[in-house]
Design an enzyme around this catalytic site. Structure first.
Site, short mmCIF file in Angstrom:
data_model
loop_
_atom_site.label_atom_id
_atom_site.label_comp_id
_atom_site.label_asym_id
_atom_site.label_seq_id
_atom_site.Cartn_x
_atom_site.Cartn_y
_atom_site.Cartn_z
N ASP A 191 -2.17 10.30 3.70
CA ASP A 191 -3.66 10.21 3.69
C ASP A 191 -4.43 11.33 4.80
O ASP A 191 -4.40 11.29 5.92
CB ASP A 191 -4.02 8.63 4.34
CG ASP A 191 -5.52 8.36 4.51
OD1 ASP A 191 -6.27 9.17 3.98
OD2 ASP A 191 -5.63 7.60 5.21
N GLU A 228 -9.48 4.39 2.01
CA GLU A 228 -8.93 4.49 0.76
C GLU A 228 -8.09 3.03 0.26
O GLU A 228 -7.65 2.88 -0.64
CB GLU A 228 -8.31 5.42 0.38
CG GLU A 228 -6.86 5.72 0.88
CD GLU A 228 -6.75 5.62 2.45
OE1 GLU A 228 -5.51 5.10 2.95
OE2 GLU A 228 -7.72 5.95 3.37
N ASP A 232 1.49 5.99 5.74
CA ASP A 232 0.58 5.15 5.10
C ASP A 232 1.33 4.82 3.67
O ASP A 232 0.78 3.79 3.02
CB ASP A 232 -0.73 5.97 4.77
CG ASP A 232 -1.78 5.19 5.14
OD1 ASP A 232 -1.79 4.11 5.61
OD2 ASP A 232 -3.18 5.61 4.64
N LYS A 279 -10.08 13.42 8.02
CA LYS A 279 -9.71 12.89 9.47
C LYS A 279 -9.63 14.09 10.00
O LYS A 279 -9.50 15.21 9.86
CB LYS A 279 -8.22 12.28 9.15
CG LYS A 279 -8.01 10.85 8.52
CD LYS A 279 -6.48 10.40 8.60
CE LYS A 279 -6.55 9.21 7.67
NZ LYS A 279 -6.95 8.10 8.51
N ASP A 320 -11.88 7.70 3.42
CA ASP A 320 -10.83 7.38 4.16
C ASP A 320 -10.66 6.23 4.45
O ASP A 320 -9.64 5.48 5.23
CB ASP A 320 -11.20 8.01 5.77
CG ASP A 320 -10.05 7.97 6.68
OD1 ASP A 320 -8.65 8.05 6.09
OD2 ASP A 320 -10.10 8.07 7.97
N ARG A 339 -7.54 0.12 1.02
CA ARG A 339 -8.16 -1.04 0.22
C ARG A 339 -8.55 -1.13 -0.97
O ARG A 339 -8.59 -1.59 -1.95
CB ARG A 339 -9.35 -1.76 1.08
CG ARG A 339 -10.55 -1.03 1.08
CD ARG A 339 -11.14 -1.37 2.32
NE ARG A 339 -10.77 -0.93 3.60
CZ ARG A 339 -11.29 -1.36 4.51
NH1 ARG A 339 -12.36 -2.01 4.72
NH2 ARG A 339 -10.89 -0.90 5.65
N LYS A 388 0.83 -1.10 0.27
CA LYS A 388 0.17 -0.18 -0.09
C LYS A 388 0.96 1.21 -0.12
O LYS A 388 1.77 1.58 1.02
CB LYS A 388 -0.93 0.03 1.37
CG LYS A 388 -1.80 1.40 1.50
CD LYS A 388 -2.60 1.17 2.70
CE LYS A 388 -3.07 2.55 3.05
NZ LYS A 388 -3.88 2.55 4.45
#
Length: 446
Positions: A223, A302, A241, A230, A300, A304, A218
């Site tokens: 993010d 995101e 991330d 967030k 959020d 996956r 990933k």
């Protein structure tokens, strides 16, 4: 952040990448002896691995039953005692030589040129420990890099540079190609950033045929949560991330030096999840590369979504083993704490192979159930949704979502390393390099 900071960060990453490929870092490992010693002994520790100086020897007690993880941690503490120009003989239990050398290098002060000497029979294990330390350091530097310096485009550029030096074949798809070639999930998440999404494919030994092992990471370089924004506090550490993708990149850089003899592929999706003009909206429906419709209920969630495209592409080559590494759900950390990564898999043999690699590497992993009783939380009449509409079990439902993009004929392991990928607060360079050592062990035995 000044321009000087930027140049220093870039130079540091470049030097670390070169060290992984060539083995020419500041800390060198060889066979031989000198007057000064560091002795690691398996005895009851006094004072929590506080090294004790006895004449010209630094004595480090490992405990009555040391593990590879505890030995590395003890060596990190001892490594802080090393100084520029040191040449010391390391005495350690043979089965712990690798993690101890790894720890000494990891714990040594930045910029210190040090020589670590071992008995010749222990040199191969010591060199493996050196490689593990070098790879983990590169991963830490890339994860800790500020998000304004490691954008999706810059991350793809590092992948191309590293590939050239490491003898890898590299394909970089930019924003236009991502959209044109049907990677609708990645395009949707990356659409809110001016930098746009990138999809990188790296191949080790492509001339050997289809890859036996494919690694996916990933790669969200920052993010914000997108339009499902967030809180400010939750955003502070979100440069972490990208950990899955750049950890895989660091491992790929090491494969030639490690003598890996099997074909290995990496698929790395990079995107920045921002609420810009082209951002995905809650309720949007997009089509992934394999034709599956994804309803984006929460922007959020995101990670996956971008992994859906990457996993579909990775599985298309029908590898013997597919592994993805991701900082995917906070609930994995809730379940296992901040130092243990979650492992979920449909295939027991694949899970056992990955867990065994983690044990050899001294990285704590724990298997959670891949239980399809919750699959209804993921599926819709026309595809899948990225939010399960439930507050519990989200580490499991995230894995179930990913499984919709990996055919059952492909042995696949999902590793959620949200907790152990970072240690400390958001204002420090807290990346740990977690996962790098496990992947190295996995490929050494594949």
């Amino acid at each position: 952040m000044t321009s000087t900071d930027k140049r220093d960060r870039t130079a540091e990453i470049a030097a670390a990448a070169d060290a992984v490929v060539s083995g020419t870092g500041l800390v060198t490992v060889d066979a031989g002896r000198t007057g000064r010693r560091i002795d690691f002994v398996p005895s009851a520790p006094s004072g929590g691995w506080s090294p004790e100086v006895r004449g010209d020897t630094l004595l480090v007690e490992l405990g009555a039953s040391p593990t590879r993880e505890s030995a590395r941690r003890a060596a990190i503490t001892a490594g802080a005692r090393l100084r520029d120009g040191d040449a010391v003989t390391v005495s350690a239990p043979p089965e712990l030589t690798g993690p101890i050398i790894d720890g000494l290098i990891t714990g040594s002060p930045p910029g210190a040129a040090v020589t670590l000497l071992v008995d010749r029979p222990q040199l191969p294990a010591a060199l493996r420990g050196q490689l593990a330390a070098d790879v983990a350091r590169l991963a830490r530097l890339l994860v800790s890099a500020p998000a304004n310096l490691l954008t999706p485009g810059v991350a793809a550029g590092w992948a191309a540079r590293i590939a050239e030096n490491a003898g890898l074949t590299c394909t970089v798809r930019g924003p236009d190609e991502v959209r044109a070639q049907g990677f609708g999930a990645l395009a949707a998440i990356g659409g809110g950033s001016a930098d746009g999404p990138y999809l990188v494919t790296l191949d080790h030994l492509p001339e050997a045929g289809a890859p036996e092992v494919v690694l996916v990471g990933k790669g969200i370089t920052f993010d914000s949560g997108g339009l499902s924004l967030k809180s400010p506090a939750a955003m502070q550490s979100m440069r972490l991330d990208v950990a899955g993708a750049v950890t895989v990149l660091a491992v790929m850089a090491a494969l030639r030096r490690a003598g890996c003899s099997i074909p290995v592929r990496a698929v790395l999706p990079f995107a920045e999840n921002l609420p810009g003009p082209g951002a995905a909206r809650p309720g949007d429906i997009v089509t992934a590369w394999n034709g599956t419709e994804i309803q984006i209920l929460d922007t959020d969630f995101e990670g996956r979504v971008i992994l859906a495209d990457a996993l579909a592409l990775a599985a298309d080559s029908a590898p013997r083993l597919l592994v993805d590494l991701a900082t995917l759900t906070y609930q994995a950390e809730i379940a296992l704490g901040p130092e243990i990564a979650a492992v979920l898999a449909r295939d027991d043999d694949a899970a056992a192979e990955f867990l065994a690699a983690g044990s050899r590497a001294g990285e704590p992993l724990w298997r959670l159930p891949y239980d399809e009783r919750y699959l209804h939380q993921v599926r819709t009449p026309s595809g899948v949704r990225n939010h399960p509409l439930h507050d519990s079990g989200r580490a499991i439902t995230a894995a179930l979502f990913l499984g919709e993009f990996v055919p059952r004929t492909v042995p696949w392991v999902h590793c959620d390393m949200t907790g152990p990928a970072w240690s400390g607060n958001a204002s420090i360079d807290g990346a740990t390099g977690f996962g790098a050592r496990t992947l190295l062990e996995l490929l050494a035995r594949a």
